[in-house]
Design a protein around this motif. Structure first.
Motif, short mmCIF file in Angstrom:
data_model
loop_
_atom_site.label_atom_id
_atom_site.label_comp_id
_atom_site.label_asym_id
_atom_site.label_seq_id
_atom_site.Cartn_x
_atom_site.Cartn_y
_atom_site.Cartn_z
N THR A 1 4.50 6.34 9.26
CA THR A 1 3.26 7.11 9.36
C THR A 1 2.27 6.50 8.37
OG1 THR A 1 4.16 8.66 7.76
CG2 THR A 1 4.23 9.34 10.06
N SER A 2 1.00 6.86 8.49
CA SER A 2 0.01 6.26 7.62
C SER A 2 -1.17 7.18 7.44
CB SER A 2 -0.43 4.93 8.21
OG SER A 2 -1.68 4.58 7.71
N THR A 3 -1.78 7.08 6.26
CA THR A 3 -3.00 7.85 6.01
C THR A 3 -4.17 6.89 5.81
OG1 THR A 3 -2.32 7.89 3.70
CG2 THR A 3 -1.86 9.86 4.97
N LEU A 4 -4.03 5.67 6.31
CA LEU A 4 -5.07 4.66 6.16
C LEU A 4 -6.27 4.99 7.04
CD1 LEU A 4 -2.86 1.48 6.37
CD2 LEU A 4 -4.26 2.08 4.41
N ALA B 1 1.63 -2.93 8.67
CA ALA B 1 0.57 -2.45 9.56
C ALA B 1 -0.59 -3.43 9.47
CB ALA B 1 0.13 -1.06 9.15
N TYR C 1 -1.13 -4.20 5.66
CA TYR C 1 -0.59 -3.31 4.66
C TYR C 1 0.93 -3.28 4.83
CZ TYR C 1 -5.42 -1.85 4.72
OH TYR C 1 -6.78 -1.84 4.67
N LYS D 1 -0.33 3.99 1.13
CA LYS D 1 -0.90 4.83 2.18
C LYS D 1 -0.16 4.68 3.50
CE LYS D 1 -5.50 5.77 0.61
NZ LYS D 1 -6.92 5.53 0.81
N ILE D 2 0.81 3.78 3.50
CA ILE D 2 1.65 3.67 4.68
C ILE D 2 3.06 4.08 4.27
CG2 ILE D 2 1.41 1.15 4.34
CD1 ILE D 2 2.47 0.83 7.17
N ASN D 3 3.65 4.90 5.10
CA ASN D 3 4.91 5.53 4.77
C ASN D 3 6.01 5.05 5.70
OD1 ASN D 3 5.17 7.39 2.69
ND2 ASN D 3 3.68 8.73 3.72
N ILE E 1 1.96 -2.24 14.36
CA ILE E 1 2.94 -1.89 13.34
C ILE E 1 4.16 -2.75 13.60
CG2 ILE E 1 4.48 -0.11 12.45
CD1 ILE E 1 2.42 1.96 13.13
N SER F 1 0.83 -1.19 0.00
CA SER F 1 0.00 0.00 0.00
C SER F 1 0.88 1.24 0.00
CB SER F 1 -0.91 -0.02 1.23
OG SER F 1 -1.48 1.23 1.43
#
Lengths: 153, 103
Positions: A80-83, A131, A138, A60-62, A90, A58
């Motif tokens: 960090t994540s925007t999920l 995550a 993810y 969306k996970i950094n 994690i 994904s």
């Protein structure tokens, strides 16, 4: 303070109940498992981490980690994540390390999906951040080149 | 003196929690150069972070975390006066804990 039988019973009761409470939370948060942190292969570690859930890559996970680490003994990283999916844990895995699993963090909903720490990398390797969501895990991977190994004595 | 240092910083509605622990984090494969013997493994296994007594993060780790580990977390909210407590347990059953009040 005078210690009598009544007082003794009361304190032991309080102590034992609080003791039980902390025991339960410990059980709920899963005991440190020697199996997961054994010198096992990367695939096996991945299997244990994913809990049988499919792993999807994904964006969306950094994972923020330097591409070239001068010193493998001290590599800072940030996840960090925007999920939108609520994230339970994690995990950080370094493919080429003798013990691939670095850390597994259980985050409660009170925390933002953010974590930062420093890890050791033995050789140039892929670093995975995984995550665990409700149904799927993810993952994101980054290649890190190490000039001095972190495990040499 | 406690082995744990905790710093918190309030950043628009969030609280950054940073901690630095002094610990050797030996994984048991390094050799002592003077005696040429293996240094026994000695590393933190479990670290917990509590906010006002409630566990907000539990970290299970191996020896892959660097010496003198550093961790940072981001708490949603967090008011001045809230208490952050951090404790760790290592593979030799040593323990330490420290409390910090958000200012």
């Amino acid at each position: 303070m005078k210690f009598n039988r009544r007082h003794f019973l009361k304190t032991t009761l309080i102590l034992s109940t609080t003791g039980l409470g902390s025991l339960e939370t410990r059980l709920a948060s899963a005991e440190w498992s020697a199996v997961r942190f054994a010198e096992s292969g990367f695939d096996q570690t991945l299997k244990q981490i994913s809990n049988g859930k499919p792993i999807v890559e994904s964006d969306k996970i950094n994972l923020d980690i330097p591409e070239i680490a001068e010193n493998g003994a001290l590599v800072p990283f940030t996840v960090t994540s925007t999920l939108d999916d609520p994230i339970k844990t994690i995990s950080i895995i370094v493919e080429q390390n003798p013990v691939p699993l670095i850390i597994q963090t259980q985050l409660m909903p009170e925390l933002e999906i953010f974590m930062s720490a420093r890890l050791k990398i033995a050789n140039s390797s892929f670093v995975f951040a995984i995550a665990e969501g409700e149904k799927v895990c993810y993952s994101v991977k980054k290649k890190v080149k190490v000039t001095i190994g972190g495990c040499g004595g | 003196m406690s082995s744990i240092k905790i710093r918190t910083k309030r950043l628009d509605g969030k609280t950054q929690i940073r901690t630095l622990i002094s610990h050797p984090m030996e994984h048991g494969r390094n050799k002592d150069k003077a005696t040429n013997k293996l240094i026994p493994a000695h590393f933190i296994q479990v670290l917990t972070v509590k906010h006002n007594g409630k566990i907000i993060a539990t970290c299970d780790m191996g020896a892959g975390i660097s010496k003198d580990p550093y961790f940072a977390f981001l708490l949603k909210g967090g008011e001045p006066g809230d208490e952050i407590a951090i404790d760790w347990t290592d593979n030799l059953s040593n323990k330490d804990s420290e409390k910090h009040t958000i200012s």
